[in-house]
Design a protein around this motif. Structure first.
Motif, short mmCIF file in Angstrom:
data_model
loop_
_atom_site.label_atom_id
_atom_site.label_comp_id
_atom_site.label_asym_id
_atom_site.label_seq_id
_atom_site.Cartn_x
_atom_site.Cartn_y
_atom_site.Cartn_z
N GLU A 1 0.17 7.54 -13.52
CA GLU A 1 -1.17 7.28 -13.00
C GLU A 1 -2.21 7.80 -14.00
OE1 GLU A 1 -2.05 9.04 -9.05
OE2 GLU A 1 -1.84 6.94 -8.43
N GLU B 1 -11.29 -2.26 -4.92
CA GLU B 1 -12.37 -1.34 -5.22
C GLU B 1 -12.52 -1.14 -6.72
OE1 GLU B 1 -12.34 1.93 -2.02
OE2 GLU B 1 -12.36 2.96 -3.95
N ILE B 2 -11.38 -1.00 -7.40
CA ILE B 2 -11.41 -0.79 -8.85
C ILE B 2 -12.04 -1.99 -9.53
CG2 ILE B 2 -9.95 -0.62 -10.92
CD1 ILE B 2 -7.98 1.01 -9.18
N GLU C 1 -1.30 -2.14 2.10
CA GLU C 1 -2.65 -2.66 2.30
C GLU C 1 -3.68 -1.74 1.65
OE1 GLU C 1 -2.61 -3.96 6.52
OE2 GLU C 1 -4.80 -3.97 6.25
N ALA C 2 -3.47 -0.43 1.80
CA ALA C 2 -4.43 0.53 1.24
C ALA C 2 -4.40 0.48 -0.28
CB ALA C 2 -4.12 1.93 1.74
N LEU C 3 -3.23 0.21 -0.86
CA LEU C 3 -3.15 0.07 -2.32
C LEU C 3 -3.98 -1.13 -2.78
CD1 LEU C 3 -1.79 0.80 -5.12
CD2 LEU C 3 -0.11 -0.95 -4.54
N LEU D 1 1.69 3.91 -6.11
CA LEU D 1 1.92 4.20 -4.69
C LEU D 1 3.39 4.53 -4.49
CD1 LEU D 1 1.11 3.98 -1.63
CD2 LEU D 1 1.84 1.59 -1.79
N VAL D 2 3.67 5.57 -3.70
CA VAL D 2 5.06 5.88 -3.37
C VAL D 2 5.33 5.49 -1.93
CG1 VAL D 2 6.81 7.69 -3.25
CG2 VAL D 2 5.00 7.85 -4.97
N ASP E 1 10.75 5.22 -3.04
CA ASP E 1 11.59 6.42 -3.00
C ASP E 1 12.63 6.16 -1.93
OD1 ASP E 1 12.76 8.91 -2.87
OD2 ASP E 1 10.86 9.99 -3.09
N THR F 1 0.75 -0.21 5.94
CA THR F 1 -0.56 0.40 5.73
C THR F 1 -0.69 0.89 4.30
OG1 THR F 1 -0.70 1.03 8.04
CG2 THR F 1 -2.13 2.22 6.53
N ASN F 2 0.36 1.51 3.78
CA ASN F 2 0.33 1.97 2.40
C ASN F 2 0.06 0.82 1.44
OD1 ASN F 2 0.75 4.79 1.79
ND2 ASN F 2 2.70 4.64 2.86
N GLY G 1 -14.07 -3.99 -8.17
CA GLY G 1 -15.48 -3.97 -7.76
C GLY G 1 -16.00 -5.28 -7.23
N GLU H 1 -6.48 -2.47 -1.20
CA GLU H 1 -7.90 -2.14 -1.05
C GLU H 1 -8.39 -1.31 -2.24
OE1 GLU H 1 -8.10 -1.99 3.88
OE2 GLU H 1 -7.98 -0.13 2.72
N GLN H 2 -7.52 -0.42 -2.68
CA GLN H 2 -7.89 0.41 -3.84
C GLN H 2 -8.07 -0.46 -5.08
OE1 GLN H 2 -5.28 3.76 -4.42
NE2 GLN H 2 -6.24 4.37 -6.33
N ASP I 1 8.13 5.71 1.05
CA ASP I 1 9.38 6.35 1.49
C ASP I 1 10.14 5.37 2.37
OD1 ASP I 1 9.05 9.03 0.43
OD2 ASP I 1 7.35 9.18 1.79
#
Ligand code: SF4
Lengths: 265, 416
Positions: B375, B413-414, B405-407, B383-384, B356, B402-403, B416, B409-410, B386
């Protein structure tokens, strides 16, 4: 060995650094919170040492350390880093193993994380780079109003009316607040209005599904935020156990899982 | 060699790219100084370049200059200068950085191409609002400064369908430019010249599309970040033989990579879609972060925007109107979503990043709930981020990293 030992989570936030030590049963042995300051590694180290002291442990007894938070990359003695998104999720899911939305109101940013019933993340959102709706906003306002931070919650509770705070922006809000004081409005109502504005900013970030759990330093000291959030969202909002240390606790759980995956040498 | 250096795999053709781009800039510089014959037209990036080339104009793109200002991070020195004369920090930061650099009398081209002191002076400016209205105001500024004609196409916008009436509208506007183009260039309109530049442009765009499509291969031989560098000719030199020759060369190299199993990102684990503008000042950092996370950005709206499949020299005006009106940025959300969905399937994408971009609402598709809809429909994390294309005051390093990296990690997780 393999089944004993202790595990540490360090959450180096922009405002405070938290350390949590857990055992293999995932019970918390000790925790410690301090201001972060400019020296991230130093803060992490100090929080770690203090937590060790409280737990009566030595560094040698720690099998694994996971760092999270803003300063997670500045902890050379941690074996891994995990984002605060994952750590808050992991920590909260430990207590609420079902579909939840974690709302973390931190010193410098807010997060909304949605987990499904299996604890898998469905989505997350970190607020825009702006202090509105965070701990930093409340600190700034307390300073402007010359009220000790610790008094805000009590003051807001002594009124059932909230002054309407209109602006997004911390600086504009400060002027707005001064203007209200000049007009003779009650300080309790203004403070309640400030909390409500935090809640509004958080609600704008995303939708909630499942049980709503709040974490972070702001609710640890101002539980009224959870109550206002519940009123506004029409959902029950629960404060997590040890909300301020939730990120560090989640990190400690990651440290434990990591150590259990690695065969002991 | 450090681990970091190993991760960044240089494309060998980059040397040739540098030559092609510097030939282009030096040629314009000579024309601008009066050392070589010719005229210069400034054109918006998806403007009527082929028509301009048909009149022999050398075509200069202020947006390419904007991207250079961003990538060299000099934009931050110039944006405030444009803000100070009333161009808001909320409008296109290509515009503000470009206008600021003009006000200061500087250009990063001087450092990239020694001897060049300024951007080439325009004899004419031609825009198309198919991308945004900022280009119009941007060109009007220079029209006043240089006292040269500004011509443009005001395209029908946000279309669900491109109808005959829209094509007729744009064709009319294209034809209406011709007298001004004849007058400034001193050349009569020659339909064969127009057809030829359209043919060259289509060939360039086909090749560009083919190159981008190579990223469908698992693992991908190149990334979105490579694409943003190698797209120079597709933007600036479409309609010329040079662009075609360059892409033939690049194609050989990327095919070789595929044949010998070379991945752009070692151990590619995740494949991502980048929606929105590049963050020019952070390309290197971001590309390194993705490589470290073993995630490859394989497809983007941005790089794909210079594939014009409709060009047809047998039907020059209509096909050009079609090509420039049907572009992604000029479409309704529904059409954009279908497009992204198709790309997600074709490129086997695991997650989408929406940038964005603060100062470019036109290229920011996170503002009407599209990430939430996709989604749900595609079952992929969106993930958005800014940030901004050029204005790094709107960028938070820590939050962006961080955003991302967190994506990842997600995604782990998916899986597995
Ligand atoms: S599309 Fe966006 S970046 Fe491009 S010129 Fe328009 S406003 Fe600027």
């Amino acid at each position: 060995m393999g089944d004993d030992g202790y595990f540490v989570g360090l959450d180096i936030g922009a405002v405070t650094t938290k350390a949590v030590i857990v055992d293999t049963a995932k019970g918390i042995l000790a925790s410690f919170v301090k201001k972060t300051g400019a020296d991230l590694e130093g803060s992490a180290n100090e929080a770690f040492e203090e937590a060790l002291k409280r737990a009566g442990l030595s560094r040698e007894e720690i099998r694994s350390i996971t760092a999270t938070g803003f300063g997670r990359k500045s902890v050379p003695f941690a074996q891994e880093t995990v984002t605060e998104i994952s750590c808050h999720s992991r920590g909260c899911y430990h207590y609420f193993p079902q579909e939840i939305t974690v709302v973390d109101i931190g010193g410098q940013d807010n997060k909304i994380i949605r987990l499904n019933a299996e604890g898998k993340r469905v989505g997350f959102k970190i607020n825009r780079k702006c202090a509105a709706g965070t701990g930093a906003f409340l600190e700034e306002m307390a300073y402007r109003l010359d009220i000790p931070l610790g008094d805000l919650d009590g003051l807001a509770r002594s009124s059932s009316n909230a002054a309407e705070i209109g602006s997004y922006c911390t600086v504009f809000t400060a002027t707005e607040v001064l203007d209200r004081i000049r007009r003779g409005e009650k300080i309790e109502e203004i403070v309640r209005g400030l909390f409500l504005s935090v809640v509004k900013r958080v609600s704008e970030m995303g939708t909630f599904s499942g049980r709503v759990i709040v974490t972070g330093g702001v609710v640890a000291f101002n539980p009224i935020v959870a109550e206002l959030l519940s009123l506004r969202s029409g959902k029950e909002v629960e404060i997590a156990p040890h909300p301020q240390e939730m990120g560090a606790f989640g990190a400690a759980l990651f440290a434990l899982e990591r150590a259990q995956k690695i065969p002991p040498s | 060699m450090s681990e970091k250096e190993l991760r960044r795999k240089e494309i060998k053709a980059a040397g040739d790219l540098k030559r092609v781009m510097s030939d282009y800039y030096y040629r314009m510089d000579r024309i601008s100084r009066g050392e070589e014959e010719g005229k210069i037209a400034w054109c918006s990036s998806v403007g009527p370049a082929e028509l301009l080339r048909a009149f022999g104009f050398e075509v200069y793109y202020p947006e390419n200059h904007g991207a250079t200002l961003g990538a060299t991070r000099t934009a931050m020195d110039y944006i405030p200068l444009a803000n100070a004369i009333g161009y808001s920090p909320e409008i296109c930061s290509y515009l503000t950085s470009d206008v600021g650099s003009y006000l200061k009398g500087e250009t990063p081209l001087s450092r990239l191409y020694p001897g060049i002191e300024s951007v080439p002076k325009p004899d004419l400016l031609a825009y198309n609002t198919n991308q945004c209205r900022d280009v119009q105001e941007w060109f009007e500024f220079y029209g006043r400064e240089f006292d040269v004609p500004v011509v443009g196409i005001n395209s029908p916008r946000a279309l669900v369908e491109v109808r005959d009436i829209d094509i007729a509208n744009v064709v009319g506007q294209l034809k209406a430019m011709i007298p001004t183009l004849e007058e400034v260039s001193g050349q009569k309109f020659d339909i064969d010249g127009f057809k030829e530049s359209l043919r060259l442009s289509r060939r360039c765009s086909e090749l560009w599309g083919e190159l981008l499509g190579l990223a469908k291969h698992l693992p991908s031989p190149w990334t979105f970040f490579d694409g943003t560098i190698h797209m120079g000719p597709a933007v600036c030199l479409r309609g010329t033989q040079e662009a075609i020759d360059y892409y033939e060369l690049l194609k050989r190299e990327l095919k070789e990579r595929i044949e010998s199993g070379v991945a752009a990102v070692d151990g590619e684990r995740f494949r991502l879609y980048w929606e929105g503008m590049p963050i020019w000042g952070k390309l290197r950092d971001l590309s390194e972060q993705f490589s470290e996370l073993r995630a490859c950005v394989v497809v983007s709206t941005y790089c794909n925007s210079w594939i014009f499949s409709a060009f047809d020299e047998k039907n020059p005006f209509e096909s050009m109107a079609q090509a420039y009106t049907e572009i992604f940025i000029n479409r309704a959300e529904r059409v954009k979503e279908e497009y992204i969905e198709r790309m997600v399937r074709e490129y086997q994408v695991d997650g989408i990043i929406f940038h964005d971009s603060r100062t470019c609402p036109n290229n920011s598709n996170a503002r009407y709930s599209m990430p939430q809809r996709l989604e749900k429909r595609l079952g992929l994390p969106c993930l958005v981020i800014d940030a901004d294309l050029n204005d790094l005051r709107c960028y938070s390093e820590e939050q962006t990293r961080t955003n991302i990296e967190a994506l990842i990690e997600q995604l782990e997780e998916i899986r597995g």
